[in-house]
Design a protein around this motif. Structure first.
Motif, PDB file in Angstrom:
ATOM      1  N   PHE A  85       0.806  -1.222   0.000  1.00  0.00           N
ATOM      2  CA  PHE A  85       0.000   0.000   0.000  1.00  0.00           C
ATOM      3  C   PHE A  85       0.843   1.279   0.000  1.00  0.00           C
ATOM      4  N   PRO A  86       1.970   1.339   0.762  1.00  0.00           N
ATOM      5  CA  PRO A  86       2.801   2.553   0.695  1.00  0.00           C
ATOM      6  C   PRO A  86       3.276   2.856  -0.730  1.00  0.00           C
ATOM      7  N   LEU A  87       3.653   1.814  -1.478  1.00  0.00           N
ATOM      8  CA  LEU A  87       4.085   2.023  -2.863  1.00  0.00           C
ATOM      9  C   LEU A  87       2.910   2.418  -3.748  1.00  0.00           C
ATOM     10  N   TYR A  88       1.740   1.867  -3.450  1.00  0.00           N
ATOM     11  CA  TYR A  88       0.530   2.209  -4.196  1.00  0.00           C
ATOM     12  C   TYR A  88       0.236   3.698  -4.063  1.00  0.00           C
ATOM     13  N   ILE A  89       0.327   4.194  -2.828  1.00  0.00           N
ATOM     14  CA  ILE A  89       0.079   5.613  -2.575  1.00  0.00           C
ATOM     15  C   ILE A  89       1.158   6.485  -3.210  1.00  0.00           C
ATOM     16  N   LEU A  90       2.410   6.102  -3.006  1.00  0.00           N
ATOM     17  CA  LEU A  90       3.518   6.919  -3.491  1.00  0.00           C
ATOM     18  C   LEU A  90       3.505   7.030  -5.008  1.00  0.00           C
TER      19      LEU A  90
ATOM     20  N   ASN B 206      11.188  18.043  -9.723  1.00  0.00           N
ATOM     21  CA  ASN B 206      10.553  17.465  -8.534  1.00  0.00           C
ATOM     22  C   ASN B 206       9.991  16.075  -8.833  1.00  0.00           C
ATOM     23  N   LEU B 207       9.481  15.900 -10.047  1.00  0.00           N
ATOM     24  CA  LEU B 207       8.959  14.597 -10.453  1.00  0.00           C
ATOM     25  C   LEU B 207      10.056  13.546 -10.441  1.00  0.00           C
ATOM     26  N   MET B 208      11.232  13.894 -10.950  1.00  0.00           N
ATOM     27  CA  MET B 208      12.347  12.956 -10.967  1.00  0.00           C
ATOM     28  C   MET B 208      12.818  12.628  -9.545  1.00  0.00           C
ATOM     29  N   ALA B 209      12.745  13.627  -8.660  1.00  0.00           N
ATOM     30  CA  ALA B 209      13.108  13.383  -7.259  1.00  0.00           C
ATOM     31  C   ALA B 209      12.107  12.433  -6.614  1.00  0.00           C
ATOM     32  N   SER B 210      10.827  12.616  -6.914  1.00  0.00           N
ATOM     33  CA  SER B 210       9.799  11.726  -6.372  1.00  0.00           C
ATOM     34  C   SER B 210       9.952  10.321  -6.939  1.00  0.00           C
ATOM     35  N   PHE B 211      10.337  10.231  -8.205  1.00  0.00           N
ATOM     36  CA  PHE B 211      10.565   8.921  -8.824  1.00  0.00           C
ATOM     37  C   PHE B 211      11.739   8.218  -8.147  1.00  0.00           C
ATOM     38  N   THR B 212      12.761   8.989  -7.816  1.00  0.00           N
ATOM     39  CA  THR B 212      13.908   8.437  -7.077  1.00  0.00           C
ATOM     40  C   THR B 212      13.461   7.940  -5.710  1.00  0.00           C
ATOM     41  N   ALA B 213      12.590   8.715  -5.050  1.00  0.00           N
ATOM     42  CA  ALA B 213      12.068   8.308  -3.745  1.00  0.00           C
ATOM     43  C   ALA B 213      11.293   6.997  -3.861  1.00  0.00           C
ATOM     44  N   LEU B 214      10.522   6.858  -4.937  1.00  0.00           N
ATOM     45  CA  LEU B 214       9.773   5.617  -5.156  1.00  0.00           C
ATOM     46  C   LEU B 214      10.710   4.432  -5.315  1.00  0.00           C
ATOM     47  N   LEU B 215      11.781   4.607  -6.084  1.00  0.00           N
ATOM     48  CA  LEU B 215      12.754   3.528  -6.275  1.00  0.00           C
ATOM     49  C   LEU B 215      13.442   3.171  -4.954  1.00  0.00           C
ATOM     50  N   LEU B 216      13.749   4.194  -4.150  1.00  0.00           N
ATOM     51  CA  LEU B 216      14.398   3.938  -2.859  1.00  0.00           C
ATOM     52  C   LEU B 216      13.486   3.137  -1.926  1.00  0.00           C
ATOM     53  N   VAL B 217      12.202   3.490  -1.914  1.00  0.00           N
ATOM     54  CA  VAL B 217      11.251   2.762  -1.078  1.00  0.00           C
ATOM     55  C   VAL B 217      11.099   1.325  -1.578  1.00  0.00           C
ATOM     56  N   MET B 218      11.078   1.157  -2.889  1.00  0.00           N
ATOM     57  CA  MET B 218      10.977  -0.196  -3.457  1.00  0.00           C
ATOM     58  C   MET B 218      12.179  -1.048  -3.048  1.00  0.00           C
ATOM     59  N   MET B 219      13.356  -0.456  -3.053  1.00  0.00           N
ATOM     60  CA  MET B 219      14.548  -1.201  -2.645  1.00  0.00           C
ATOM     61  C   MET B 219      14.550  -1.457  -1.138  1.00  0.00           C
ATOM     62  N   ALA B 220      14.093  -0.459  -0.365  1.00  0.00           N
ATOM     63  CA  ALA B 220      14.066  -0.608   1.098  1.00  0.00           C
ATOM     64  C   ALA B 220      13.086  -1.691   1.528  1.00  0.00           C
TER      65      ALA B 220
ATOM     66  N   THR C 175      11.081  -4.816  -2.728  1.00  0.00           N
ATOM     67  CA  THR C 175      10.131  -5.074  -3.807  1.00  0.00           C
ATOM     68  C   THR C 175      10.912  -5.318  -5.098  1.00  0.00           C
ATOM     69  N   GLU C 176      10.540  -6.364  -5.798  1.00  0.00           N
ATOM     70  CA  GLU C 176      11.286  -6.738  -6.996  1.00  0.00           C
ATOM     71  C   GLU C 176      11.074  -5.705  -8.105  1.00  0.00           C
ATOM     72  N   LEU C 177      12.177  -5.289  -8.710  1.00  0.00           N
ATOM     73  CA  LEU C 177      12.110  -4.393  -9.865  1.00  0.00           C
ATOM     74  C   LEU C 177      12.078  -5.245 -11.132  1.00  0.00           C
TER      75      LEU C 177
END
Length: 241
Positions: free
Chosen positions: A46-51, A99-113, A116-118
């Motif tokens: 759900f956190p990734l769904y929201i993000l 800002n969008l690219m920064a948010s995308f980076t945040a999403l990737l960081l959360v996925m790795m933390a 979650t499989e990429l």
């Protein structure tokens, strides 16, 4: 102009540009706690769904809202020297894109933390993001042109963007909506882009040719309307600034 927008936004901020990463992460935590515990949305990751939903909608909201006042706020410069006026809208779109690219980076960081499989479909993420940027540019051009003459648009748009957020599946699953409301929500062009983005980022599925076709058509139409409205009115901007 892009550099100026970024500097003004984070002026006298201790963490500065780091807030482009921290803002979406903090909002993700708050919304995850509220909607997974209070409203009991049973969604995997759900956190990734929201993000992922936040990433798309927040860019659209920020890009169009800032573009709306881009001409009005640059009145002093426009009156003094000739500058192609569409550049003011473009600068705000690209500032929001950072800002969008920064948010995308945040999403990737959360996925790795969260381990979650990429998947390989992640490589297709630039497609919905590009369509989002172009669609926002079209909307931004219309808003910038109309706002020069009708300043009330700035106040009305804040109400509109709030309503649009609830018509976009950022925090709720589409499955919980009744059939009649699902069709209504799908009329929102941002909904299609959100679903396309989630498919490739979270669900390891291709977004489908039909979704891609609809998004391309909607984006193309919005861009044409945006440039037509902007170029039709730009010669009169100086009279209303």
């Amino acid at each position: 102009m892009i550099a100026r927008d970024i500097k003004i936004k984070y002026r006298r901020s201790v963490l500065g540009v780091l807030w482009t990463l921290l803002n979406p992460l903090c909002m993700m935590i708050v919304l995850s706690v509220v909607f997974s515990n209070i409203f009991k949305f049973d969604i995997e990751n759900f956190p990734l769904y929201i993000l992922s939903g936040q990433l798309i909608f927040n860019f659209f909201s920020d890009a169009t809202t800032s573009s709306m006042s881009s001409i009005v706020s640059s009145a002093s410069l426009i009156k003094k020297v000739y500058v192609p006026k569409y550049l003011f809208v473009l600068s705000h779109i690209f500032s929001s894109f950072i800002n969008l690219m920064a948010s995308f980076t945040a999403l990737l960081l959360v996925m790795m933390a969260t381990r979650t499989e990429l998947h390989w479909t992640t490589l297709l993420a630039p497609v919905p993001l590009l369509l989002l940027v172009l669609f926002s540019l079209g909307v931004g051009l219309v808003l910038a042109a109309v706002t020069v003459k009708f300043r009330d648009i700035m106040h009305l748009y804040s109400v509109f963007i709030t309503a649009l957020m609830y018509l976009t599946p950022v925090i709720y699953p589409m499955a919980m909506l009744p059939e009649w409301l699902t069709g209504f929500v799908m009329l929102n062009p941002i909904t299609n882009i959100v679903l396309m983005f989630r498919n490739v980022m979270l669900y390891n599925t291709f977004f489908g040719w039909r979704s891609l076709f609809v998004a391309v058509v909607e984006t193309g139409i919005m861009l044409m309307i945006g440039f037509w409205v902007f170029y039709k009115n730009q010669d009169n901007f100086i009279l209303n600034l």
